[in-house]
Design a protein around this motif. Structure first.
Motif, PDB file in Angstrom:
ATOM      1  N   GLU A  11       7.626   8.603  -1.116  1.00  8.90           N
ATOM      2  CA  GLU A  11       6.466   8.890  -1.953  1.00  8.90           C
ATOM      3  C   GLU A  11       6.853   9.751  -3.149  1.00  8.90           C
ATOM      4  OE1 GLU A  11       2.422   8.940  -3.225  1.00  8.90           O
ATOM      5  OE2 GLU A  11       3.728   7.578  -2.103  1.00  8.90           O
ATOM      6  N   PRO A  70       1.323   2.172  -6.338  1.00 11.28           N
ATOM      7  CA  PRO A  70       1.317   1.927  -4.895  1.00 11.28           C
ATOM      8  C   PRO A  70       0.740   0.549  -4.591  1.00 11.28           C
ATOM      9  CG  PRO A  70      -0.570   3.264  -5.486  1.00 11.28           C
ATOM     10  CD  PRO A  70       0.232   3.080  -6.748  1.00 11.28           C
ATOM     11  N   VAL A 115      -2.636   0.480   0.538  1.00 13.24           N
ATOM     12  CA  VAL A 115      -2.194   1.717   1.181  1.00 13.24           C
ATOM     13  C   VAL A 115      -3.329   2.725   1.281  1.00 13.24           C
ATOM     14  CG1 VAL A 115      -0.685   3.728   0.929  1.00 13.24           C
ATOM     15  CG2 VAL A 115       0.243   1.433   0.634  1.00 13.24           C
ATOM     16  N   GLU A 116      -4.059   2.914   0.219  1.00 13.97           N
ATOM     17  CA  GLU A 116      -5.132   3.905   0.238  1.00 13.97           C
ATOM     18  C   GLU A 116      -6.285   3.482   1.142  1.00 13.97           C
ATOM     19  OE1 GLU A 116      -6.592   4.466  -3.674  1.00 13.97           O
ATOM     20  OE2 GLU A 116      -7.497   2.473  -3.833  1.00 13.97           O
ATOM     21  N   ASP A 117      -6.272   2.242   1.591  1.00 13.87           N
ATOM     22  CA  ASP A 117      -7.310   1.760   2.498  1.00 13.87           C
ATOM     23  C   ASP A 117      -6.862   1.842   3.953  1.00 13.87           C
ATOM     24  OD1 ASP A 117      -9.842   0.721   3.035  1.00 13.87           O
ATOM     25  OD2 ASP A 117      -9.147  -1.358   2.969  1.00 13.87           O
ATOM     26  N   GLY A 118      -5.745   2.540   4.214  1.00 11.56           N
ATOM     27  CA  GLY A 118      -5.329   2.776   5.584  1.00 11.56           C
ATOM     28  C   GLY A 118      -4.254   1.861   6.121  1.00 11.56           C
ATOM     29  N   ARG A 155      -5.255  -1.744   9.911  1.00 16.21           N
ATOM     30  CA  ARG A 155      -5.121  -0.356   9.476  1.00 16.21           C
ATOM     31  C   ARG A 155      -4.533   0.478  10.610  1.00 16.21           C
ATOM     32  NH1 ARG A 155      -9.832  -2.444   7.629  1.00 16.21           N
ATOM     33  NH2 ARG A 155     -10.283  -2.264   5.388  1.00 16.21           N
ATOM     34  N   ASP A 203      -5.526   7.586  11.953  1.00 16.13           N
ATOM     35  CA  ASP A 203      -4.891   8.887  11.736  1.00 16.13           C
ATOM     36  C   ASP A 203      -4.107   9.288  12.981  1.00 16.13           C
ATOM     37  OD1 ASP A 203      -5.989   9.039   9.237  1.00 16.13           O
ATOM     38  OD2 ASP A 203      -7.655  10.346   9.815  1.00 16.13           O
TER      39      ASP A 203
END
Length: 243
Positions: free
Chosen positions: A183, A193, A197-200, A212, A215
């Protein structure tokens, strides 16, 4: 296995061992440069999924030589976001030889006429749509770059920087890089990106077989979830690791 194939596999094993002795723990741009400009000039390709972390290795390769062939396996089951990401990175990095490889349509019609082999037999689907097309695409090359890293799975934790499989030398320039290093590199060079990616989505493959990651989940929990499957098959061979 015929004698020619056996000889080829032995050559790859011996050559990989010699290269490990020569270059020890070398990775990153230095390894890309030596392998593409000295050891395998004109005989090495990069195989890229244009997935979550692919921009880093693509950028390293482009810094050394934008004409190094890049092989992209379009399984016909990919996210549209991945296809658009491929096009965006190709333009951004000035890559001049990106080869989109598709499965044999005759074999698809014969072995997966309804398009649901991924559900019924994911190993067979990966063989049809990834393993066999890649084998064809790599004909004529002696080596290829992969984007595998040691942190990704327990099976990859002991990866060397150079190995062999199926008669080819495999070079792993990012083996020692962790997610923080990847990163940091992406941000430093302002590389976009992957849009998922930002959606899991952490590790991105074919749409039906990618979920996805919750966490706290492991890196590849979203790949073939619930099946026990860990690899698509392009990094496996019958006789073992090939190291």
């Amino acid at each position: 296995m015929n004698a020619l194939a056996a000889d080829r596999k032995q050559w790859a094993r011996d050559h990989a061992a010699a290269l490990r002795n020569l270059y020890g723990p070398l990775d990153g741009e230095g390894l890309v440069k030596i392998m593409s400009q000295l050891e395998f000039r004109g005989r090495i390709a990069l195989v890229s999924s244009f997935g979550a972390e692919s921009a880093v290795l693509l950028h390293l390769v482009a810094k050394v030589d934008r004409s190094i062939p890049v092989i992209f396996l379009d399984t016909d089951k990919l996210f549209g976001e991945t296809l658009r990401y491929r096009d965006r990175l190709t333009r951004l990095l000035g890559l001049t030889d990106v080869r989109t490889i598709e499965p044999d349509p005759v074999e698809v019609e014969r072995r997966d006429p309804n398009g649901v082999l991924w559900r019924d037999n994911p190993d067979a689907c990966c063989r049809l749509r990834k393993v066999e097309p890649l084998a064809r695409a790599l004909e004529g090359f002696d080596a290829w770059f992969t984007g595998r890293k040691r942190f990704q799975t327990s099976e990859r934790a002991a990866l060397p920087n150079v190995e062999s499989a199926n008669g080819l030398v495999k070079v792993n320039p990012l083996i020692s890089w962790d997610q923080e290093a990847l990163e940091a590199y992406r941000v430093a060079y302002n590389l976009p990106p992957h849009p998922l990616v930002e959606d899991g989505y952490v590790s991105i493959g074919c749409m039906p077989c990618t979920d996805r990651v919750a966490d706290g989940g492991e890196y590849r929990d979203g790949r073939w979830a619930g099946t026990g499957k860990r690899e698509c098959g392009i990094h496996l061979e019958a006789e073992g690791s090939g190291i």
